[in-house]
Design an enzyme around this catalytic site. Structure first.
Site, PDB file in Angstrom:
ATOM      1  N   PRO A  88       6.520  -3.520   1.431  1.00 15.46           N
ATOM      2  CA  PRO A  88       6.660  -4.877   1.989  1.00 15.46           C
ATOM      3  C   PRO A  88       7.987  -5.073   2.724  1.00 15.46           C
ATOM      4  CG  PRO A  88       5.971  -4.949  -0.325  1.00 15.46           C
ATOM      5  CD  PRO A  88       6.372  -3.544  -0.034  1.00 15.46           C
ATOM      6  N   GLU A 115       5.589  -1.866  -8.452  1.00 17.98           N
ATOM      7  CA  GLU A 115       6.612  -2.713  -7.839  1.00 17.98           C
ATOM      8  C   GLU A 115       7.304  -1.999  -6.685  1.00 17.98           C
ATOM      9  OE1 GLU A 115       7.026  -6.031  -8.377  1.00 17.98           O
ATOM     10  OE2 GLU A 115       5.196  -5.604  -9.487  1.00 17.98           O
ATOM     11  N   ARG A 153      -5.706   6.249  17.860  1.00 17.60           N
ATOM     12  CA  ARG A 153      -6.263   5.648  19.080  1.00 17.60           C
ATOM     13  C   ARG A 153      -5.387   5.875  20.298  1.00 17.60           C
ATOM     14  NH1 ARG A 153     -10.050   1.956  18.549  1.00 17.60           N
ATOM     15  NH2 ARG A 153      -9.321   0.905  20.423  1.00 17.60           N
ATOM     16  N   ASP A 168      -7.320  -2.524  26.320  1.00 15.26           N
ATOM     17  CA  ASP A 168      -7.276  -3.046  24.958  1.00 15.26           C
ATOM     18  C   ASP A 168      -6.320  -4.211  24.824  1.00 15.26           C
ATOM     19  OD1 ASP A 168      -9.018  -1.669  23.391  1.00 15.26           O
ATOM     20  OD2 ASP A 168      -7.499  -0.831  22.059  1.00 15.26           O
TER      21      ASP A 168
HETATM   22  C1  9D3 Z   1       7.323  -9.219  -7.873  1.00 19.12           C
HETATM   23  C2  9D3 Z   1       6.891  -9.210  -6.442  1.00 19.12           C
HETATM   24  N1  9D3 Z   1       6.142  -8.023  -6.149  1.00 19.12           N
HETATM   25  C3  9D3 Z   1       4.732  -8.147  -6.499  1.00 19.12           C
HETATM   26  C4  9D3 Z   1       4.017  -9.376  -6.057  1.00 19.12           C
HETATM   27  C5  9D3 Z   1       6.434  -7.545  -4.813  1.00 19.12           C
HETATM   28  C6  9D3 Z   1       5.531  -6.474  -4.397  1.00 19.12           C
HETATM   29  C7  9D3 Z   1       5.708  -5.155  -4.796  1.00 19.12           C
HETATM   30  C8  9D3 Z   1       4.831  -4.150  -4.375  1.00 19.12           C
HETATM   31  C9  9D3 Z   1       4.464  -6.773  -3.566  1.00 19.12           C
HETATM   32  C10 9D3 Z   1       3.596  -5.767  -3.157  1.00 19.12           C
HETATM   33  C11 9D3 Z   1       3.758  -4.474  -3.574  1.00 19.12           C
HETATM   34  C12 9D3 Z   1       2.815  -3.423  -3.123  1.00 19.12           C
HETATM   35  N2  9D3 Z   1       2.678  -3.471  -1.675  1.00 19.12           N
HETATM   36  C13 9D3 Z   1       2.871  -2.400  -0.911  1.00 19.12           C
HETATM   37  O1  9D3 Z   1       3.156  -1.343  -1.418  1.00 19.12           O
HETATM   38  C14 9D3 Z   1       2.792  -2.540   0.523  1.00 19.12           C
HETATM   39  C15 9D3 Z   1       2.604  -3.689   1.363  1.00 19.12           C
HETATM   40  C16 9D3 Z   1       2.433  -5.083   1.076  1.00 19.12           C
HETATM   41  O2  9D3 Z   1       2.390  -5.544  -0.081  1.00 19.12           O
HETATM   42  N3  9D3 Z   1       2.308  -5.944   2.124  1.00 19.12           N
HETATM   43  C17 9D3 Z   1       2.319  -5.536   3.423  1.00 19.12           C
HETATM   44  N4  9D3 Z   1       2.471  -4.259   3.736  1.00 19.12           N
HETATM   45  C18 9D3 Z   1       2.614  -3.358   2.720  1.00 19.12           C
HETATM   46  S1  9D3 Z   1       2.830  -1.731   2.921  1.00 19.12           S
HETATM   47  C19 9D3 Z   1       2.905  -1.409   1.310  1.00 19.12           C
END
Ligand code: 9D3
Length: 247
Positions: A88, A115, A153, A168
């Site tokens: 994220p 996490e 792509r 596109d």
């Molecule tokens: C305590 C807050 N966490 C959980 C709600 C934060 C959190 C940790 C790990 C939120 C999501 C994740 C797992 N997500 C990914 O590994 C991830 C992701 C995403 O959640 N949103 C957008 N792109 C990606 S790329 C990998």
């Protein structure tokens, strides 16, 4: 292009990579995808890939050792590849980012779970970090699929002549114009006359105008990024007048 995907859930990839454009790109040897199960690199009896976070708190963290062992082995086999994390915190995936990644010899994509991963993996190995956007996913697998799809792509020859990337959405930075196919009238709604006219210059102009109309209505932020020519500015003026209640 070589893709190595490091994940705890290899089974998630079987469907999406065995259909359509990705499947054909594999058959044409334009891309090669290898899935690696991180758990296979855990050396303890239970093949542990996660552990509780130092400092306490909820959730688990992906352990450094199995990930490092897996990355090291893949890097030895693919020394020209770039290590990309999915998290994220990463750079949001856009057409521009996909085009950048498509230039690489190969990508080693690490799918985050729980996490997140032990920060020392980022420090030691990460060359890039990609997010799909500001929403919560359960892990990086779907982001890895999006990266593979969007970059494939852009590899010359991956798209058939019927699917060409040129017009596109996002290729030129605008949203796509509306599409129609037979029948000419459906539930009282008619295909715009111009599209049936056979006048290719009028059709090109109509499509450009509808692309501009959609973009200014739905994604005005995109208009600031694209180079607009004289004709575009004239069309945007017409659109503004039409939307103000004129013709
Ligand atoms: C305590 C807050 N966490 C959980 C709600 C934060 C959190 C940790 C790990 C939120 C999501 C994740 C797992 N997500 C990914 O590994 C991830 C992701 C995403 O959640 N949103 C957008 N792109 C990606 S790329 C990998």
């Amino acid at each position: 292009m070589k893709f190595d995907i490091l994940t705890l859930f290899t089974g998630m990839f079987t469907g999406p990579f065995d259909e359509s454009i990705i499947k054909r790109a594999k058959e044409k040897k334009l891309i090669d995808i290898t899935l690696h199960n991180i758990r296979d690199y855990a050396l303890d009896r239970h093949q542990t890939a996660d552990d509780a976070p130092y400092g306490g708190g909820a959730g688990m963290v992906m352990k450094a050792e199995p990930l490092a062992a897996c990355i090291q082995e893949v890097k030895t086999r693919q020394p020209a590849s770039t290590v990309v994390l999915t998290s994220p915190q990463g750079r949001p995936l856009t057409h521009r980012v996909a085009a950048e990644l498509a230039q690489k010899d190969g990508l080693i994509i690490v799918c985050g779970r729980y996490e997140g991963i032990d920060e020392r993996i980022r420090t030691l190995y990460a060359e890039d970090d990609i997010s799909l956007g500001d929403f919560v996913l359960s892990g990086g697998e779907i982001a890895a699929m999006a990266i593979v799809d969007a970059t494939t792509r852009l590899i010359p020859g991956a798209l058939g002549s019927c699917e060409s990337a040129g017009s596109d959405s996002f290729g030129d930075g605008l949203l796509e114009y509306p599409h129609y196919t037979r029948p000419p009238s459906f539930m009282g709604l008619d295909v715009p006359e111009i599209l049936l006219s056979g006048n290719h210059e009028l059709i090109r102009k109509w499509r450009r105008k509808e692309s501009l109309r959609r973009t200014s209505r739905l994604r005005p932020d995109l208009l600031c990024e694209v180079p607009l020519n004289k004709e575009d500015l004239k069309l945007l003026k017409e659109i503004a007048q039409e939307d103000a209640g004129g013709v």
